[in-house]
Design a protein around this motif. Structure first.
Motif, PDB file in Angstrom:
ATOM      1  N   UNK A   1     -33.826 -35.798  -9.674  1.00  0.00           N
ATOM      2  CA  UNK A   1     -33.135 -35.479  -8.317  1.00  0.00           C
ATOM      3  C   UNK A   1     -32.690 -36.760  -7.733  1.00  0.00           C
TER       4      UNK A   1
ATOM      5  N   UNK B   1     -22.783 -49.825   3.724  1.00  0.00           N
ATOM      6  CA  UNK B   1     -21.367 -50.109   3.047  1.00  0.00           C
ATOM      7  C   UNK B   1     -20.295 -50.283   4.214  1.00  0.00           C
TER       8      UNK B   1
ATOM      9  N   UNK C   1     -27.824 -38.044  -9.536  1.00  0.00           N
ATOM     10  CA  UNK C   1     -26.329 -37.869  -9.107  1.00  0.00           C
ATOM     11  C   UNK C   1     -25.422 -39.097  -9.141  1.00  0.00           C
TER      12      UNK C   1
ATOM     13  N   UNK D   1     -13.109 -43.352   0.688  1.00  0.00           N
ATOM     14  CA  UNK D   1     -12.528 -42.606   1.849  1.00  0.00           C
ATOM     15  C   UNK D   1     -12.984 -43.388   3.100  1.00  0.00           C
ATOM     16  N   UNK D   2     -14.212 -43.607   2.989  1.00  0.00           N
ATOM     17  CA  UNK D   2     -14.834 -44.443   4.160  1.00  0.00           C
ATOM     18  C   UNK D   2     -14.447 -45.908   4.410  1.00  0.00           C
TER      19      UNK D   2
ATOM     20  N   UNK E   1     -29.067 -46.019  -2.483  1.00  0.00           N
ATOM     21  CA  UNK E   1     -29.089 -45.631  -1.164  1.00  0.00           C
ATOM     22  C   UNK E   1     -28.979 -46.454  -0.225  1.00  0.00           C
TER      23      UNK E   1
ATOM     24  N   UNK F   1     -20.584 -33.213  -7.002  1.00  0.00           N
ATOM     25  CA  UNK F   1     -20.384 -33.107  -5.687  1.00  0.00           C
ATOM     26  C   UNK F   1     -20.728 -34.381  -4.801  1.00  0.00           C
ATOM     27  N   UNK F   2     -21.467 -35.269  -5.343  1.00  0.00           N
ATOM     28  CA  UNK F   2     -21.998 -36.342  -4.660  1.00  0.00           C
ATOM     29  C   UNK F   2     -20.897 -37.481  -4.973  1.00  0.00           C
TER      30      UNK F   2
ATOM     31  N   UNK G   1     -32.848 -27.542 -11.938  1.00  0.00           N
ATOM     32  CA  UNK G   1     -31.998 -27.829 -10.884  1.00  0.00           C
ATOM     33  C   UNK G   1     -30.735 -27.338 -10.983  1.00  0.00           C
ATOM     34  N   UNK G   2     -29.863 -27.096 -10.057  1.00  0.00           N
ATOM     35  CA  UNK G   2     -28.380 -26.644  -9.897  1.00  0.00           C
ATOM     36  C   UNK G   2     -27.669 -27.651 -10.476  1.00  0.00           C
ATOM     37  N   UNK G   3     -26.793 -27.418 -11.266  1.00  0.00           N
ATOM     38  CA  UNK G   3     -25.927 -28.165 -11.939  1.00  0.00           C
ATOM     39  C   UNK G   3     -24.631 -28.326 -10.883  1.00  0.00           C
ATOM     40  N   UNK G   4     -24.075 -29.512 -10.756  1.00  0.00           N
ATOM     41  CA  UNK G   4     -22.936 -29.758  -9.956  1.00  0.00           C
ATOM     42  C   UNK G   4     -23.172 -30.765  -9.179  1.00  0.00           C
ATOM     43  N   UNK G   5     -24.422 -31.434  -9.023  1.00  0.00           N
ATOM     44  CA  UNK G   5     -24.715 -32.414  -8.124  1.00  0.00           C
ATOM     45  C   UNK G   5     -23.934 -33.818  -8.205  1.00  0.00           C
TER      46      UNK G   5
ATOM     47  N   UNK H   1     -16.228 -40.104  -1.649  1.00  0.00           N
ATOM     48  CA  UNK H   1     -16.462 -40.311  -0.179  1.00  0.00           C
ATOM     49  C   UNK H   1     -16.694 -41.573   0.202  1.00  0.00           C
TER      50      UNK H   1
END
Lengths: 335, 86
Positions: free
Chosen positions: A162, A234, A166, A270-271, A228, A40-41, A33-37, A267
């Protein structure tokens, strides 16, 4: 009779880890898996982890000691101690007992309160009630989250990693505490209102399955990261719940100097700000440097906000929590 | 030395290529405006993975724009990356 916050304290463990280090530990490279998730999330770049021998009670006691000192009180002035967190030292006794022991408290009553990420603010609500009913004068509400010790790292399945990682890997450890004290009716500071509601139809979202009588195996005791359905809901929850919680205080959104909130992801913050019609300067995000500290988010955010000059005595604060359960809670207070 | 300008179409192609590696449906059959979650049923982590890959591929910072509550499509994501590059 009214109550007010007379002291605040926090403690962060010494060891920090970046999100990429935690992703590596959980198997991102190993499972392709690509690191950074995580970053980012959620916006979390770093978090503190407690030492192997550092327990929830240790984190809470250090924060509690700081809060009592901040209140200008002695430990002997505290007549009740409430521990409110997701994690705990043992199933029994209440973790509050070890916190009280560490603080040298002798003539007091102690107990734990559990309500997922809202445990701490539920403790404040209860402290307010204990004082108003004459059962206590100074209540120390403490939180000690050692969520790193309930974090799963031994992933062998890429899809599971996955699905969970995150959110689950954004958690951090820390201690936070408030002293809630009796105040005169004409005191400008004080808790103005509290408002809690539950949405039990969401009880199966974000469950930590271990630790109860159903699943006794250690492998079930970890932060799931599967929230989720709550994050999707929310916006509707905020719209339905927020107006009555503010109305109860007799405030308007623009009156509030600062919202101190559960820190799940930038995020989402912010919402919520957009949904309630708030300004940028009314909201504080601390997830970047300390991650999601569960029930400790709100006291830690409060202490960091005060230490950085974002809140001060006399400010109108809205402590607003969302938690698994689902539980929604607000404490409106003039600092 | 002249630097080649990255076009919006190239970014859309990159997003489609990344997406094809992450989802089970045929990406060539979707429109650029189809909404990931609402119309295509893409899960939120896949969207985060696409943001991350675009961020790394084009060396731009997209973290502040990542908002799972806002509708997102190939076109919207491509425009976001393009705006960061220009």
């Amino acid at each position: 009779m009214k109550t007010k916050i007379t002291g605040m304290g926090m403690y962060l463990p010494e060891q920090t880890y970046t999100s990429e280090e935690i992703e590596e530990r959980a198997g991102f490279t190993r499972l392709g898996l690509k690191k950074g998730l995580v970053r980012m999330l959620t916006g979390c770049e770093s978090r503190h982890y407690s030492a192997p021998d550092e327990m929830c009670s240790d984190l809470a006691a250090k924060a509690g000691e700081a809060a009592v000192r901040d209140a200008g009180l002695e430990i002997t002035d505290i007549d009740a101690l409430i521990f409110g967190a997701i994690t705990r030292d043992y199933s029994e006794p209440a973790t509050a007992n070890r916190v009280a022991h560490l603080l040298g408290m002798k003539d007091c009553f102690t107990f734990d309160i559990f309500n997922a990420c809202n445990a701490f603010i539920s403790g404040i609500d209860l402290a307010d009630s204990l004082i108003k009913t004459g059962k206590a004068k100074n209540v120390l509400v403490v939180c000690g989250e050692a969520l790193s010790k309930w974090t799963k790292f031994d992933y062998t399945d890429k899809d599971e990693l996955l699905m969970r990682a995150p959110v689950a890997l954004s958690v951090g450890d820390g201690g936070g505490a408030f002293v809630i004290s009796a105040a005169e009716d004409d005191d400008p500071s004080g808790i103005v209102s509290t408002y809690f509601r539950s949405l039990p139809q969401f009880w199966e979202v974000g469950v930590i399955w271990g630790g109860g009588v159903i699943h006794k195996e250690e492998s079930m005791l970890f932060v799931p990261g599967t929230v989720n359905k709550l994050t999707q809901a929310h916006a509707d929850m905020t719209k339905a719940y927020f107006p009555p919680s503010i109305e109860k205080a007799g405030w308007k959104v623009e009156d509030i100097d600062c919202f101190l909130m559960t820190q799940i992801a930038d995020w989402i913050l912010k919402n919520i700000k957009k949904t309630v019609g708030g300004r940028d300067d009314q909201f504080i995000s601390v997830i970047k440097n300390i991650g999601n500290c569960g029930a400790c988010n709100i006291p830690l955010t409060a202490c960091i906000a005060r230490d950085t000059g974002k809140i001060k005595k006399g400010d109108k604060l809205c402590l607003m929590g969302g938690a698994a359960g689902a539980s929604l809670g607000t404490v409106n207070v003039v600092l | 030395m002249e630097t080649k300008q990255i076009t919006l179409d190239e970014i859309r192609q990159t997003i489609r290529r990344v997406m094809s590696e992450l989802v089970e449906f045929d990406v060539s059959e979707i429109s650029d405006d189809a909404l990931f979650i609402e119309e295509l049923g893409v899960n939120s982590i896949t969207i985060v993975q696409m943001f991350l890959t675009c961020q790394d591929t084009y060396d731009v910072v997209l973290a502040n724009e990542m908002n799972l509550a806002e509708p997102m499509s190939v076109q919207k994501l491509a425009e976001l990356v393009y705006s960061k590059l220009n």
